[in-house]
Design a protein around this motif. Structure first.
Motif, PDB file in Angstrom:
ATOM      1  N   UNK A   1       0.843  -1.195   0.000  1.00  0.00           N
ATOM      2  CA  UNK A   1       0.000   0.000   0.000  1.00  0.00           C
ATOM      3  C   UNK A   1       0.878   1.244   0.000  1.00  0.00           C
ATOM      4  N   UNK A   2       0.266   2.378   0.004  1.00  0.00           N
ATOM      5  CA  UNK A   2       1.027   3.635   0.053  1.00  0.00           C
ATOM      6  C   UNK A   2       1.773   3.779   1.379  1.00  0.00           C
ATOM      7  N   UNK A   3       1.276   3.089   2.426  1.00  0.00           N
ATOM      8  CA  UNK A   3       1.872   3.224   3.752  1.00  0.00           C
ATOM      9  C   UNK A   3       2.752   2.046   4.160  1.00  0.00           C
ATOM     10  N   UNK A   4       2.574   0.896   3.484  1.00  0.00           N
ATOM     11  CA  UNK A   4       3.349  -0.269   3.888  1.00  0.00           C
ATOM     12  C   UNK A   4       2.875  -1.539   3.224  1.00  0.00           C
ATOM     13  N   UNK A   5       2.682  -2.592   4.019  1.00  0.00           N
ATOM     14  CA  UNK A   5       2.283  -3.902   3.498  1.00  0.00           C
ATOM     15  C   UNK A   5       0.992  -4.354   4.159  1.00  0.00           C
ATOM     16  N   UNK A   6       0.054  -4.791   3.338  1.00  0.00           N
ATOM     17  CA  UNK A   6      -1.209  -5.354   3.815  1.00  0.00           C
ATOM     18  C   UNK A   6      -1.115  -6.866   3.701  1.00  0.00           C
ATOM     19  N   UNK A   7      -1.276  -7.572   4.831  1.00  0.00           N
ATOM     20  CA  UNK A   7      -1.269  -9.034   4.796  1.00  0.00           C
ATOM     21  C   UNK A   7      -2.702  -9.556   4.705  1.00  0.00           C
ATOM     22  N   UNK A   8      -2.824 -10.823   4.385  1.00  0.00           N
ATOM     23  CA  UNK A   8      -4.139 -11.387   4.069  1.00  0.00           C
ATOM     24  C   UNK A   8      -5.063 -11.506   5.275  1.00  0.00           C
ATOM     25  N   UNK A   9      -4.526 -11.276   6.468  1.00  0.00           N
ATOM     26  CA  UNK A   9      -5.389 -11.245   7.652  1.00  0.00           C
ATOM     27  C   UNK A   9      -5.998  -9.871   7.865  1.00  0.00           C
ATOM     28  N   UNK A  10      -5.733  -8.953   6.915  1.00  0.00           N
ATOM     29  CA  UNK A  10      -6.330  -7.619   6.990  1.00  0.00           C
ATOM     30  C   UNK A  10      -5.515  -6.601   7.755  1.00  0.00           C
ATOM     31  N   UNK A  11      -4.335  -6.973   8.224  1.00  0.00           N
ATOM     32  CA  UNK A  11      -3.492  -6.047   8.987  1.00  0.00           C
ATOM     33  C   UNK A  11      -2.600  -5.270   8.023  1.00  0.00           C
ATOM     34  N   UNK A  12      -2.570  -3.948   8.195  1.00  0.00           N
ATOM     35  CA  UNK A  12      -1.670  -3.116   7.399  1.00  0.00           C
ATOM     36  C   UNK A  12      -0.480  -2.714   8.264  1.00  0.00           C
ATOM     37  N   UNK A  13       0.690  -3.095   7.826  1.00  0.00           N
ATOM     38  CA  UNK A  13       1.928  -2.796   8.549  1.00  0.00           C
ATOM     39  C   UNK A  13       2.543  -1.567   7.896  1.00  0.00           C
ATOM     40  N   UNK A  14       2.719  -0.501   8.661  1.00  0.00           N
ATOM     41  CA  UNK A  14       3.170   0.768   8.106  1.00  0.00           C
ATOM     42  C   UNK A  14       4.668   0.985   8.347  1.00  0.00           C
ATOM     43  N   UNK A  15       5.340   1.538   7.309  1.00  0.00           N
ATOM     44  CA  UNK A  15       6.781   1.778   7.399  1.00  0.00           C
ATOM     45  C   UNK A  15       7.146   3.121   6.797  1.00  0.00           C
ATOM     46  N   UNK A  16       8.332   3.566   7.212  1.00  0.00           N
ATOM     47  CA  UNK A  16       8.986   4.680   6.529  1.00  0.00           C
ATOM     48  C   UNK A  16       9.930   4.152   5.448  1.00  0.00           C
ATOM     49  N   UNK A  17      10.511   2.964   5.734  1.00  0.00           N
ATOM     50  CA  UNK A  17      11.471   2.360   4.813  1.00  0.00           C
ATOM     51  C   UNK A  17      11.127   0.883   4.644  1.00  0.00           C
ATOM     52  N   UNK A  18      11.110   0.440   3.391  1.00  0.00           N
ATOM     53  CA  UNK A  18      10.851  -0.967   3.081  1.00  0.00           C
ATOM     54  C   UNK A  18      12.105  -1.562   2.435  1.00  0.00           C
ATOM     55  N   UNK A  19      12.624  -2.619   3.033  1.00  0.00           N
ATOM     56  CA  UNK A  19      13.837  -3.286   2.549  1.00  0.00           C
ATOM     57  C   UNK A  19      13.439  -4.619   1.926  1.00  0.00           C
ATOM     58  N   UNK A  20      13.777  -4.780   0.659  1.00  0.00           N
ATOM     59  CA  UNK A  20      13.477  -6.023  -0.046  1.00  0.00           C
ATOM     60  C   UNK A  20      14.722  -6.910  -0.031  1.00  0.00           C
ATOM     61  N   UNK A  21      14.753  -7.860   0.881  1.00  0.00           N
ATOM     62  CA  UNK A  21      15.862  -8.820   0.968  1.00  0.00           C
ATOM     63  C   UNK A  21      15.389 -10.112   0.312  1.00  0.00           C
ATOM     64  N   UNK A  22      15.013 -10.005  -0.953  1.00  0.00           N
ATOM     65  CA  UNK A  22      14.316 -11.093  -1.643  1.00  0.00           C
ATOM     66  C   UNK A  22      15.198 -11.888  -2.588  1.00  0.00           C
ATOM     67  N   UNK A  23      16.492 -11.670  -2.542  1.00  0.00           N
ATOM     68  CA  UNK A  23      17.419 -12.567  -3.195  1.00  0.00           C
ATOM     69  C   UNK A  23      17.682 -12.303  -4.662  1.00  0.00           C
ATOM     70  N   UNK A  24      18.105 -13.380  -5.339  1.00  0.00           N
ATOM     71  CA  UNK A  24      18.642 -13.278  -6.699  1.00  0.00           C
ATOM     72  C   UNK A  24      18.161 -14.430  -7.575  1.00  0.00           C
ATOM     73  N   UNK A  25      18.189 -14.174  -8.874  1.00  0.00           N
ATOM     74  CA  UNK A  25      18.093 -15.256  -9.847  1.00  0.00           C
ATOM     75  C   UNK A  25      19.510 -15.811  -9.962  1.00  0.00           C
ATOM     76  N   UNK A  26      19.838 -16.660  -9.023  1.00  0.00           N
ATOM     77  CA  UNK A  26      21.235 -17.057  -8.810  1.00  0.00           C
ATOM     78  C   UNK A  26      21.709 -18.096  -9.815  1.00  0.00           C
ATOM     79  N   UNK A  27      23.011 -18.091 -10.023  1.00  0.00           N
ATOM     80  CA  UNK A  27      23.752 -19.082 -10.793  1.00  0.00           C
ATOM     81  C   UNK A  27      23.537 -19.009 -12.296  1.00  0.00           C
ATOM     82  N   UNK A  28      22.321 -18.737 -12.753  1.00  0.00           N
ATOM     83  CA  UNK A  28      22.079 -18.616 -14.192  1.00  0.00           C
ATOM     84  C   UNK A  28      21.735 -17.192 -14.606  1.00  0.00           C
ATOM     85  N   UNK A  29      21.033 -16.451 -13.756  1.00  0.00           N
ATOM     86  CA  UNK A  29      20.530 -15.127 -14.124  1.00  0.00           C
ATOM     87  C   UNK A  29      21.604 -14.135 -14.516  1.00  0.00           C
TER      88      UNK A  29
END
Length: 548
Positions: free
Chosen positions: A361-389
């Motif tokens: 969302x504009x403020x953060x992340x909405x999870x499927x239980x309906x909770x909106x988690x609000x942030x100033x900074x969002x860090x994506x530690x979601x990795x890589x297309x490793x070895x081939x990418x």
């Protein structure tokens, strides 16, 4: 096609100015070849040219460096596990010693390469329109240069600051007293979380699978002890090439259940106190093959971790009673205070298995239980297309016009994890179907790099203009990778080891799992037998008429 102007011809073009690119440049220079390096970043170091909070190596001193004596003889490290800033200092030191930068073009991203059979050269094009024609193309782009961000709906709507860890601004981001969200608990996630947890106003961590992190046992280093140890460096570097993991220490020479309970416990406690990868690399020799043995090791790890976590719910999320996968089937990160962070009142752990991410969302992340988690900074530690990418993101085309991405679309085919059929005179280092993920990085890099230098030197000395692996050799290497890989427990987890972290990617073993020492024996044997499984062509010949 007419012969190009000699000014844009090279013996060797190296792509990437990290450890492997510098290693190649050093050796080809010594041989007197014309060689240049193209680097997409603005300075030396590859992935280490910038870093997120807490970014550091996971191979301990003195193993994470090049083994060239002129580089280690008078360089003093500050920490057992150097951070990215110290790695930057090391690369600047290398430049002062070797004058590397005079042959490196920075901010020069290679976007396409095709092999021209008429001149037996690669035609390489960069993002800024530069075109060069090297005889040999050596890709030193590493295994993790293509970041991966899941398709989070609404990510563009987020009004705060958002960065993937791989693209962290060099000037940094002010996180003190900010509300921070971290998505992912792989290596970069662990490092960010333990670094920023004590200083932010609130930290929300989104976890799908717990990281079976190991104690780093970080410490500062002093100059005197390093100088005393340097007498052993040559032996340590040589020993690293004689072991399975590329470290100067090896697996315990017993299966787990052949040892007494007392022997197991004392051995585990010793490894745990040493820190780092000792706990996995020097454990009993069947823990990545025998599920029951692996479970015993996991139970020891779980109990050690739970001692550090106060809340019973968080204990179960971070160190579950039943392991989600075998220990070591995903890469274990090294940590210093990771588990203690979750004892802090300003830290929230969100289990994505209970309630997944619905949207950003504009403020953060909405999870499927309906909770909106609000942030100033969002860090994506979601990795890589490793070895081939790292390779498939470049439009590299062989003699049949097929790109490397198309060739590998339904499974990876290489010979020796360094070459590909239909891609003459192209080599790559620290990528797919090599010991990459199961080796100390510089050890693997130097083994492969030295083989490539030896091969090109052989060609130059014998007036050979092209080399390529036969399809039969490539098929045999793939069969070896599959046969050895599928026997290991690493296939029992959805990880980047097997490509399972990228939607749509073929899931299969992507590393040589037979050990660094066995890999070295194989590739050296290939060279000594006249490059068995490869075809060569001399000036004026043709690939089609070559006797294989």
């Amino acid at each position: 096609m007419s012969r190009p102007n000699g000014s844009d011809e090279l013996d060797v073009l190296v792509v990437g100015a990290g450890f492997s690119g510098i290693h190649q440049l050093y050796h080809f220079r010594k041989l007197g070849y014309s060689v240049k390096v193209f680097e997409a970043a603005s300075d030396l170091g590859g992935v280490w040219s910038h870093g997120y909070p807490g970014c550091r190596v996971d191979s301990d001193h003195p193993l994470y460096q090049l083994s060239l004596p002129e580089l280690w003889e008078d360089f003093i490290w500050k920490e057992r596990y150097p951070g990215w800033r110290e790695l930057n200092e090391y690369f600047q030191y290398i430049d002062r010693k070797l004058d590397v930068k005079r042959d490196v073009s920075f901010n020069t991203r290679v976007v396409a390469a095709r092999f021209d059979q008429e001149i037996n050269r690669w035609i390489v094009t960069t993002e800024n329109g530069l075109v060069v024609r090297p005889r040999f193309l050596v890709l030193c782009v590493g295994f993790a240069s293509k970041s991966y961000t899941p398709e989070f709906g609404g990510l563009e709507r987020f009004e705060g600051i958002c960065h993937h860890t791989a693209h962290w601004p060099q000037e940094g981001v002010e996180l003190r007293n900010k509300r921070v969200g971290v998505v992912g608990t792989g290596a970069s996630g662990v490092q960010v979380i333990q670094e920023v947890g004590p200083e932010v106003s609130h930290l929300t961590v989104f976890q799908r699978t717990p990281n079976m992190a190991l104690p780093m046992r970080q410490k500062n280093l002093d100059e005197k002890s390093q100088e005393q140890q340097k007498a052993l460096y040559p032996s340590m570097f040589r020993r690293s090439k004689q072991t399975g993991g590329g470290f100067p220490y090896e697996r315990y020479p017993k299966t787990l259940f052949s040892a007494t309970l007392e022997e197991r416990l004392l051995h585990w406690e010793n490894l745990w106190s040493q820190g780092g990868f000792h706990f996995t690399v020097s454990n009993f020799n069947d823990i990545l093959m025998n599920e029951d043995a692996n479970r015993e090791v996991y139970n020891f790890w779980r109990d050690k971790v739970r001692e550090r976590i106060h809340d019973t719910r968080i204990q179960e999320l971070l160190a579950p009673t039943i392991p989600p996968h075998p220990l070591g089937a995903k890469r274990c990160s090294l940590e210093q205070s990771y588990y203690e962070v979750f004892n802090q009142p300003n830290v929230t752990l969100v289990d994505l298995n209970e309630s997944d991410i619905s949207e950003v969302t504009s403020k953060g992340i909405l999870t499927k239980d309906g909770v909106e988690h609000e942030f100033d900074v969002l860090v994506l530690a979601t990795g890589f297309d490793s070895l081939t990418g790292s390779l498939t993101q470049i439009d590299i085309r062989g003699v049949d016009g097929v790109s490397i991405a198309e060739k590998w679309a339904n499974g990876v085919y290489t010979n020796l994890g360094m070459t590909c059929a239909n891609f003459p005179n192209m080599f790559f280092i620290y990528g797919a179907q090599a010991p990459t993920a199961f080796s100390n990085g510089p050890t693997c890099i130097e083994i492969q790099g030295q083989w490539i230098v030896r091969c090109i030197r052989h060609m130059k000395e014998n007036d050979l203009t092209a080399i390529y692996p036969t399809p039969e050799a490539e098929a045999q290497w793939r069969a070896l990778i599959m046969n050895t890989g599928y026997r290991a427990l690493v296939n029992n987890a959805k990880s980047w080891y097997v490509g399972a972290n990228i939607p749509g990617k073929t899931v299969e073993p992507l590393n040589y799992t037979g050990g660094v020492n066995q890999y070295l024996e194989i590739i050296e044997g290939i060279a000594e037998r006249g490059y068995e499984g490869f075809g060569f062509m001399s000036e004026g010949g043709s690939l089609q008429n070559l006797d294989k």
